[in-house]
Design a protein around this motif. Structure first.
Motif, PDB file in Angstrom:
ATOM      1  N   VAL A   1       0.797  -1.247   0.153  1.00  0.00           N
ATOM      2  CA  VAL A   1       0.069  -0.039   0.109  1.00  0.00           C
ATOM      3  C   VAL A   1       0.756   1.537   0.054  1.00  0.00           C
ATOM      4  CG1 VAL A   1      -1.627   1.486   1.503  1.00  0.00           C
ATOM      5  CG2 VAL A   1      -1.937  -1.066   0.960  1.00  0.00           C
ATOM      6  N   GLU A   2       0.793   1.902  -0.913  1.00  0.00           N
ATOM      7  CA  GLU A   2       1.484   3.285  -1.056  1.00  0.00           C
ATOM      8  C   GLU A   2       0.584   4.522  -1.402  1.00  0.00           C
ATOM      9  OE1 GLU A   2       4.419   2.866  -4.169  1.00  0.00           O
ATOM     10  OE2 GLU A   2       5.094   1.275  -3.405  1.00  0.00           O
ATOM     11  N   ILE A   3       0.948   5.430  -0.449  1.00  0.00           N
ATOM     12  CA  ILE A   3       0.087   7.152  -0.762  1.00  0.00           C
ATOM     13  C   ILE A   3       1.144   8.134  -0.835  1.00  0.00           C
ATOM     14  CG2 ILE A   3      -1.365   8.381   0.438  1.00  0.00           C
ATOM     15  CD1 ILE A   3      -2.085   6.038   2.174  1.00  0.00           C
ATOM     16  N   ASP A   4       0.995   8.695  -2.189  1.00  0.00           N
ATOM     17  CA  ASP A   4       1.751   9.800  -2.225  1.00  0.00           C
ATOM     18  C   ASP A   4       0.944  11.071  -2.555  1.00  0.00           C
ATOM     19  OD1 ASP A   4       1.004   9.794  -4.924  1.00  0.00           O
ATOM     20  OD2 ASP A   4       2.741   8.769  -5.412  1.00  0.00           O
ATOM     21  N   ASP A   5       1.180  12.095  -3.034  1.00  0.00           N
ATOM     22  CA  ASP A   5       0.404  13.534  -3.292  1.00  0.00           C
ATOM     23  C   ASP A   5      -0.580  13.148  -4.419  1.00  0.00           C
ATOM     24  OD1 ASP A   5       1.412  14.464  -1.100  1.00  0.00           O
ATOM     25  OD2 ASP A   5       3.058  15.655  -2.357  1.00  0.00           O
ATOM     26  N   GLN A   6      -0.273  12.175  -5.409  1.00  0.00           N
ATOM     27  CA  GLN A   6      -0.973  11.981  -6.444  1.00  0.00           C
ATOM     28  C   GLN A   6      -1.923  10.965  -6.450  1.00  0.00           C
ATOM     29  OE1 GLN A   6      -0.888  14.339  -9.068  1.00  0.00           O
ATOM     30  NE2 GLN A   6       0.574  15.356  -7.741  1.00  0.00           N
TER      31      GLN A   6
ATOM     32  N   ARG B   1     -12.320   2.688   4.250  1.00  0.00           N
ATOM     33  CA  ARG B   1     -12.663   1.932   5.466  1.00  0.00           C
ATOM     34  C   ARG B   1     -14.139   1.896   5.771  1.00  0.00           C
ATOM     35  NH1 ARG B   1      -9.898   4.409  10.954  1.00  0.00           N
ATOM     36  NH2 ARG B   1      -8.466   2.569  10.255  1.00  0.00           N
ATOM     37  N   THR B   2     -15.255   2.754   5.101  1.00  0.00           N
ATOM     38  CA  THR B   2     -16.239   2.678   5.214  1.00  0.00           C
ATOM     39  C   THR B   2     -17.027   1.772   4.163  1.00  0.00           C
ATOM     40  OG1 THR B   2     -16.770   4.979   5.482  1.00  0.00           O
ATOM     41  CG2 THR B   2     -18.580   3.774   4.726  1.00  0.00           C
ATOM     42  N   ALA B   3     -16.444   1.394   3.017  1.00  0.00           N
ATOM     43  CA  ALA B   3     -16.849   0.395   2.265  1.00  0.00           C
ATOM     44  C   ALA B   3     -16.538  -1.229   2.922  1.00  0.00           C
ATOM     45  CB  ALA B   3     -16.117   0.517   0.954  1.00  0.00           C
ATOM     46  N   ALA B   4     -15.246  -1.255   3.320  1.00  0.00           N
ATOM     47  CA  ALA B   4     -14.731  -2.179   3.846  1.00  0.00           C
ATOM     48  C   ALA B   4     -15.449  -2.897   5.028  1.00  0.00           C
ATOM     49  CB  ALA B   4     -13.322  -2.226   4.140  1.00  0.00           C
TER      50      ALA B   4
ATOM     51  N   HIS C   1      -8.701  -1.616   8.886  1.00  0.00           N
ATOM     52  CA  HIS C   1      -7.785  -1.155   9.941  1.00  0.00           C
ATOM     53  C   HIS C   1      -6.679  -0.235   9.756  1.00  0.00           C
ATOM     54  CE1 HIS C   1     -10.290  -3.687  12.360  1.00  0.00           C
ATOM     55  NE2 HIS C   1     -10.097  -4.775  11.490  1.00  0.00           N
ATOM     56  N   SER C   2      -6.296   0.237   8.248  1.00  0.00           N
ATOM     57  CA  SER C   2      -5.297   0.991   7.887  1.00  0.00           C
ATOM     58  C   SER C   2      -5.711   2.376   8.080  1.00  0.00           C
ATOM     59  CB  SER C   2      -5.000   0.994   6.536  1.00  0.00           C
ATOM     60  OG  SER C   2      -4.006   1.763   5.915  1.00  0.00           O
ATOM     61  N   ASP C   3      -5.091   3.003   9.022  1.00  0.00           N
ATOM     62  CA  ASP C   3      -5.180   4.203   9.580  1.00  0.00           C
ATOM     63  C   ASP C   3      -4.722   5.417   8.381  1.00  0.00           C
ATOM     64  OD1 ASP C   3      -6.328   3.708  11.849  1.00  0.00           O
ATOM     65  OD2 ASP C   3      -4.292   3.863  13.016  1.00  0.00           O
ATOM     66  N   GLU C   4      -3.624   4.918   7.734  1.00  0.00           N
ATOM     67  CA  GLU C   4      -3.215   5.783   6.585  1.00  0.00           C
ATOM     68  C   GLU C   4      -4.073   5.741   5.434  1.00  0.00           C
ATOM     69  OE1 GLU C   4       1.538   5.558   5.824  1.00  0.00           O
ATOM     70  OE2 GLU C   4       0.712   3.741   5.708  1.00  0.00           O
ATOM     71  N   LEU C   5      -4.882   4.526   5.236  1.00  0.00           N
ATOM     72  CA  LEU C   5      -5.743   4.724   4.302  1.00  0.00           C
ATOM     73  C   LEU C   5      -7.168   5.371   4.541  1.00  0.00           C
ATOM     74  CD1 LEU C   5      -5.987   1.193   2.606  1.00  0.00           C
ATOM     75  CD2 LEU C   5      -5.092   3.244   1.335  1.00  0.00           C
ATOM     76  N   ALA C   6      -7.463   5.105   5.798  1.00  0.00           N
ATOM     77  CA  ALA C   6      -8.535   6.012   6.261  1.00  0.00           C
ATOM     78  C   ALA C   6      -8.468   7.632   6.302  1.00  0.00           C
ATOM     79  CB  ALA C   6      -8.762   5.558   7.621  1.00  0.00           C
ATOM     80  N   SER C   7      -7.130   8.072   6.717  1.00  0.00           N
ATOM     81  CA  SER C   7      -6.760   9.444   6.289  1.00  0.00           C
ATOM     82  C   SER C   7      -6.871   9.975   5.031  1.00  0.00           C
ATOM     83  CB  SER C   7      -5.578   9.464   7.098  1.00  0.00           C
ATOM     84  OG  SER C   7      -5.296  11.060   7.128  1.00  0.00           O
ATOM     85  N   ALA C   8      -6.218   9.065   3.973  1.00  0.00           N
ATOM     86  CA  ALA C   8      -6.280   9.713   2.782  1.00  0.00           C
ATOM     87  C   ALA C   8      -7.524   9.509   2.113  1.00  0.00           C
ATOM     88  CB  ALA C   8      -5.179   8.587   1.972  1.00  0.00           C
TER      89      ALA C   8
END
Length: 293
Positions: free
Chosen positions: A63-68, A95-98, A83-90
Motif C-alpha cells: 500500500v503506497e500513498i503519495d500526493d497524486q 474504510r467505510t466500504a470495507a 484497519h489501515s489508519d493511513e488509508l482512512a486518513s487519505a
C-alpha cells in the motif's frame, strides 16, 4: 462435498505466477483469498485444473500513498484496508466500504484484487472503484496494462481480465480540495450482499455542486455510473429538494433486475432513497469539514 481434484502451484514471484498461468492453459485460475472461488469449486460451479496461489507475493501486498494517488496491491485483504489508519486518513470511504464486507473471517482472507476480479455487481469494491475513478493494473503474457474501472467490468462475474492475466494493483487519484466521497448500501443484514449500493463522489464549493459522479451497484450486471459531471446540476445548491430531484433523474437511467428476493421496482426505489440520503450526507460532511468519508 469436496471440490474436484486440481493441481496447486505457489509461485515465488509475480513473474513466476504469470508463467505458471500461461503454461497451465485456460483452465488455470488465480487463488488469492479464495472466499468466492473455493465455495464455487465445492459447488462445481468452477472447475479449474490448476490453482496458482498469489496470496503471499509481497509485490501484490503493498500500500503506497503519495500526493497524486493511492496504490493498493491486489493481495491486500479487506481487513487490512479496514484497519489501515493511513488509508482512512487519505480516503475514509475505503474504510467505510470495507466495513460492509461480509464478516471478519471473510475480510481476513478475502482480497481487494480478488473482489474486483470476481466482478460481482452486488459487491462493494467494484462500485467504489468506478465512482472514485480507479485504474486496475494487470500483468500477463504480453506485459502490463492499465484499465479504467468503469471499463473493467463487462457483465455479471465477468471482467476484462484475459486468460493468464493477474491484477497486480489498483491506483486511485487523491481527492482535490472540496471533493467528498460517500458510500452506503441496503442489505437483508449486515454482511450480506447488498440489494442496492450507492457511491457518490462530488466537488462542492459553498454547498454548490461543481462536479459529481454517482455509481449504483446491485441494479444490473455491472455497477452503473448513472451520473457523471451532470451539467444540468452544476452550480445548484445542494438541499433536500435538489437531492430528491437528482435521485429521480439518476434512477431513470437504471434498469434494475428483479429476482426471488426483491422486485425491480423495489430496487429502483431503494436506489432513489440511498442517492437522496447520500447527497444530503455530502452536504452534512461538508459543513462539518469531513471530506472523503
Amino acid at each position: 462435498m469436496k471440490p474436484p481434484s486440481f493441481s496447486y502451484l505457489r509461485p515465488a514471484s509475480l513473474e513466476e505466477a504469470v508463467v505458471a498461468l500461461c503454461e497451465s492453459g485456460d483452465d488455470a485460475m488465480v487463488l488469492a483469498g479464495g472466499q468466492s472461488l473455493l465455495p464455487a469449486m465445492v459447488l462445481r460451479v468452477a472447475r479449474p485444473s490448476v490453482l496458482v496461489d498469489i496470496s503471499s507475493l509481497r509485490e501484490l501486498r503493498q500500500v503506497e500513498i503519495d500526493d497524486q494517488c493511492i496504490t493498493i496491491g491486489a493481495a491486500v485483504t479487506h481487513n487490512e484496508i479496514l484497519h489501515s489508519d493511513e488509508l482512512a486518513s487519505a480516503m475514509p470511504v475505503l474504510r467505510t466500504a470495507a466495513g460492509w464486507i461480509a464478516h471478519y473471517s471473510i475480510r481476513e482472507k478475502g482480497t481487494f484484487g480478488g473482489s474486483l476480479a470476481n466482478a460481482d455487481p452486488a459487491s462493494e469494491w467494484p462500485c467504489i472503484a468506478i465512482c472514485i475513478g480507479a485504474t486496475v493494473h494487470v500483468a500477463g503474457r504480453e506485459g502490463s496494462k492499465a484499465v479504467k474501472a468503469e471499463e473493467f467490468f463487462l457483465g455479471p462475474l465477468t471482467s476484462a481480465l484475459e486468460p493468464g492475466e493477474i491484477i497486480t494493483h489498483v491506483t486511485i487519484p487523491r481527492l482535490d480540495d472540496g471533493e467528498i466521497v460517500v458510500f452506503d448500501e441496503l442489505a437483508a443484514q449486515h454482511g450480506a450482499f447488498g440489494y442496492v449500493l450507492v457511491a457518490i463522489k462530488a466537488r462542492l464549493v459553498r454547498n454548490r455542486i461543481k462536479d459529481i459522479r454517482i455509481c449504483v451497484g446491485g441494479c444490473g450486471g455491472v455497477p452503473e455510473l448513472a451520473m457523471s459531471h451532470a451539467e444540468e446540476f452544476q452550480e445548484a445548491e445542494l438541499n433536500e429538494q435538489l437531492a430528491v430531484q437528482m435521485a429521480e433523474v439518476t434512477v431513470k437511467r437504471l434498469e434494475p433486475d428483479g429476482d426471488r428476493y426483491i422486485a425491480s421496482d423495489d430496487r429502483r426505489q431503494m436506489a432513489a432513497e440511498l442517492i437522496r440520503r447520500n447527497l444530503l450526507e455530502l452536504g452534512a460532511k461538508l459543513g462539518q469539514g469531513k471530506l472523503g468519508a
